[in-house]
Design a protein around this motif. Sequence first.
Motif, PDB file in Angstrom:
ATOM      1  N   GLY A  80       0.831  -1.208   0.000  1.00 39.20           N
ATOM      2  CA  GLY A  80       0.000   0.000   0.000  1.00 39.20           C
ATOM      3  C   GLY A  80       0.855   1.244   0.000  1.00 39.20           C
ATOM      4  N   GLU A  81       0.266   2.345  -0.415  1.00 41.25           N
ATOM      5  CA  GLU A  81       1.021   3.599  -0.511  1.00 41.25           C
ATOM      6  C   GLU A  81       1.095   4.335   0.819  1.00 41.25           C
ATOM      7  N   THR A  82       0.119   4.114   1.693  1.00 39.60           N
ATOM      8  CA  THR A  82       0.099   4.808   2.978  1.00 39.60           C
ATOM      9  C   THR A  82       0.202   3.794   4.109  1.00 39.60           C
ATOM     10  N   PRO A  83       0.605   4.237   5.300  1.00 44.54           N
ATOM     11  CA  PRO A  83       0.679   3.315   6.439  1.00 44.54           C
ATOM     12  C   PRO A  83      -0.651   2.625   6.734  1.00 44.54           C
ATOM     13  N   CYS A  84      -1.761   3.349   6.612  1.00 46.66           N
ATOM     14  CA  CYS A  84      -3.064   2.734   6.873  1.00 46.66           C
ATOM     15  C   CYS A  84      -3.395   1.671   5.836  1.00 46.66           C
TER      16      CYS A  84
ATOM     17  N   LYS B  60      -9.669 -11.376   7.784  1.00 45.57           N
ATOM     18  CA  LYS B  60      -9.533  -9.973   7.407  1.00 45.57           C
ATOM     19  C   LYS B  60     -10.790  -9.191   7.775  1.00 45.57           C
ATOM     20  N   ALA B  61     -11.952  -9.795   7.546  1.00 45.10           N
ATOM     21  CA  ALA B  61     -13.205  -9.120   7.892  1.00 45.10           C
ATOM     22  C   ALA B  61     -13.266  -8.830   9.399  1.00 45.10           C
ATOM     23  N   ALA B  62     -12.856  -9.816  10.205  1.00 44.07           N
ATOM     24  CA  ALA B  62     -12.829  -9.613  11.656  1.00 44.07           C
ATOM     25  C   ALA B  62     -11.827  -8.526  12.027  1.00 44.07           C
ATOM     26  N   ALA B  63     -10.668  -8.531  11.347  1.00 46.19           N
ATOM     27  CA  ALA B  63      -9.641  -7.516  11.618  1.00 46.19           C
ATOM     28  C   ALA B  63     -10.146  -6.125  11.258  1.00 46.19           C
ATOM     29  N   MET B  64     -10.871  -5.996  10.137  1.00 47.29           N
ATOM     30  CA  MET B  64     -11.408  -4.704   9.732  1.00 47.29           C
ATOM     31  C   MET B  64     -12.403  -4.180  10.752  1.00 47.29           C
ATOM     32  N   THR B  65     -13.226  -5.078  11.293  1.00 47.45           N
ATOM     33  CA  THR B  65     -14.184  -4.682  12.326  1.00 47.45           C
ATOM     34  C   THR B  65     -13.461  -4.160  13.566  1.00 47.45           C
ATOM     35  N   LEU B  66     -12.383  -4.842  13.938  1.00 46.55           N
ATOM     36  CA  LEU B  66     -11.600  -4.405  15.092  1.00 46.55           C
ATOM     37  C   LEU B  66     -10.885  -3.079  14.821  1.00 46.55           C
ATOM     38  N   MET B  67     -10.378  -2.923  13.597  1.00 50.60           N
ATOM     39  CA  MET B  67      -9.610  -1.723  13.267  1.00 50.60           C
ATOM     40  C   MET B  67     -10.451  -0.454  13.262  1.00 50.60           C
ATOM     41  N   ALA B  68     -11.700  -0.584  12.832  1.00 49.83           N
ATOM     42  CA  ALA B  68     -12.515   0.601  12.555  1.00 49.83           C
ATOM     43  C   ALA B  68     -12.498   1.662  13.653  1.00 49.83           C
ATOM     44  N   PRO B  69     -12.676   1.288  14.919  1.00 47.04           N
ATOM     45  CA  PRO B  69     -12.681   2.337  15.961  1.00 47.04           C
ATOM     46  C   PRO B  69     -11.311   2.975  16.203  1.00 47.04           C
ATOM     47  N   TYR B  70     -10.251   2.319  15.734  1.00 46.50           N
ATOM     48  CA  TYR B  70      -8.897   2.806  16.005  1.00 46.50           C
ATOM     49  C   TYR B  70      -8.329   3.646  14.867  1.00 46.50           C
ATOM     50  N   LEU B  71      -8.793   3.398  13.630  1.00 50.86           N
ATOM     51  CA  LEU B  71      -8.227   4.077  12.477  1.00 50.86           C
ATOM     52  C   LEU B  71      -8.760   5.498  12.333  1.00 50.86           C
TER      53      LEU B  71
ATOM     54  N   VAL C  74      -2.817   4.946  14.638  1.00 53.83           N
ATOM     55  CA  VAL C  74      -4.072   4.494  15.223  1.00 53.83           C
ATOM     56  C   VAL C  74      -4.084   4.802  16.716  1.00 53.83           C
ATOM     57  N   ARG C  75      -5.277   4.797  17.290  1.00 51.34           N
ATOM     58  CA  ARG C  75      -5.393   4.951  18.737  1.00 51.34           C
ATOM     59  C   ARG C  75      -5.038   3.629  19.410  1.00 51.34           C
ATOM     60  N   GLU C  76      -4.382   3.709  20.556  1.00 50.51           N
ATOM     61  CA  GLU C  76      -4.007   2.526  21.345  1.00 50.51           C
ATOM     62  C   GLU C  76      -3.356   1.445  20.469  1.00 50.51           C
ATOM     63  N   PRO C  77      -2.223   1.763  19.851  1.00 48.47           N
ATOM     64  CA  PRO C  77      -1.594   0.834  18.910  1.00 48.47           C
ATOM     65  C   PRO C  77      -1.229  -0.513  19.521  1.00 48.47           C
ATOM     66  N   HIS C  78      -0.845  -0.528  20.787  1.00 49.10           N
ATOM     67  CA  HIS C  78      -0.463  -1.796  21.411  1.00 49.10           C
ATOM     68  C   HIS C  78      -1.661  -2.735  21.512  1.00 49.10           C
ATOM     69  N   ILE C  79      -2.822  -2.195  21.887  1.00 52.37           N
ATOM     70  CA  ILE C  79      -4.024  -3.023  22.027  1.00 52.37           C
ATOM     71  C   ILE C  79      -4.463  -3.562  20.672  1.00 52.37           C
ATOM     72  N   LEU C  80      -4.517  -2.688  19.652  1.00 50.31           N
ATOM     73  CA  LEU C  80      -4.923  -3.136  18.324  1.00 50.31           C
ATOM     74  C   LEU C  80      -3.943  -4.170  17.775  1.00 50.31           C
ATOM     75  N   ALA C  81      -2.653  -3.948  17.984  1.00 53.90           N
ATOM     76  CA  ALA C  81      -1.646  -4.894  17.495  1.00 53.90           C
ATOM     77  C   ALA C  81      -1.858  -6.280  18.102  1.00 53.90           C
ATOM     78  N   GLU C  82      -2.143  -6.346  19.387  1.00 48.56           N
ATOM     79  CA  GLU C  82      -2.370  -7.645  20.031  1.00 48.56           C
ATOM     80  C   GLU C  82      -3.614  -8.318  19.478  1.00 48.56           C
ATOM     81  N   GLN C  83      -4.659  -7.527  19.237  1.00 44.77           N
ATOM     82  CA  GLN C  83      -5.887  -8.102  18.686  1.00 44.77           C
ATOM     83  C   GLN C  83      -5.645  -8.664  17.281  1.00 44.77           C
TER      84      GLN C  83
ATOM     85  N   CYS D 117       0.866  -0.410  13.339  1.00 49.91           N
ATOM     86  CA  CYS D 117      -0.212   0.363  13.959  1.00 49.91           C
ATOM     87  C   CYS D 117       0.244   1.781  14.301  1.00 49.91           C
ATOM     88  N   ARG D 118       1.443   1.898  14.827  1.00 45.65           N
ATOM     89  CA  ARG D 118       1.956   3.227  15.184  1.00 45.65           C
ATOM     90  C   ARG D 118       2.181   4.072  13.935  1.00 45.65           C
TER      91      ARG D 118
END
Length: 202
Positions: A83-87, A183-194, A149-158, A144-145
Amino acid sequence: MTAFPQTKDTTDKRAALLDATILLTQARGFHAVGIDAIAAEAGVTKKTLYHHFRSKEELILAALRRYDSQFRNRFLRAVETSGETPCQRLISLFDVARADFSATGFNGCLFVKAAGEFRGISPEILRFCTEAKTLVLEAFETLCRDADVREPHILAEQLFIIYEGACAAIHVTGRTDITDNAKAAAMTLMAPYLPAEDVSPA
């Protein structure tokens, strides 16, 4: 299974032994593969094997180190170009994982195999497996950093838990489409952090 070609160079013989160990133990497990089989696969004598490694445990530890370096370098290079961007790179993490999990010869995680077979037998091998998994988790946290994203350590563990679960499930079932649900589960988890503008799927 094709044998590694024999070479005259000492370094090449050592590398051939490590690659043979990785290949055979991925397919059969560690305890089921003997020194004779590894030497034969590498195209060297047992005497040459013991010239480079004092014991089977030392050989296995060196092979795990080689596997760790190869896997993380390949995986992180693939993520960096995804991807071109970190996100975008963070979101495409499971696309890269699917390519790995769908590869011919995929047979689960070598560190999980080693940890299962050597727990209570070799603290050094178990410790290295733990360190290798920690480095993967740290790589996820770096992604994540970088994506701010918000709370990168928590999202990374998830994400790490989903990734490891997908790896194990695909190994057992042979269903590579599991990565799509991962991936679908990961996207659901990512949404509040991105950041809001980066929530759309890649």
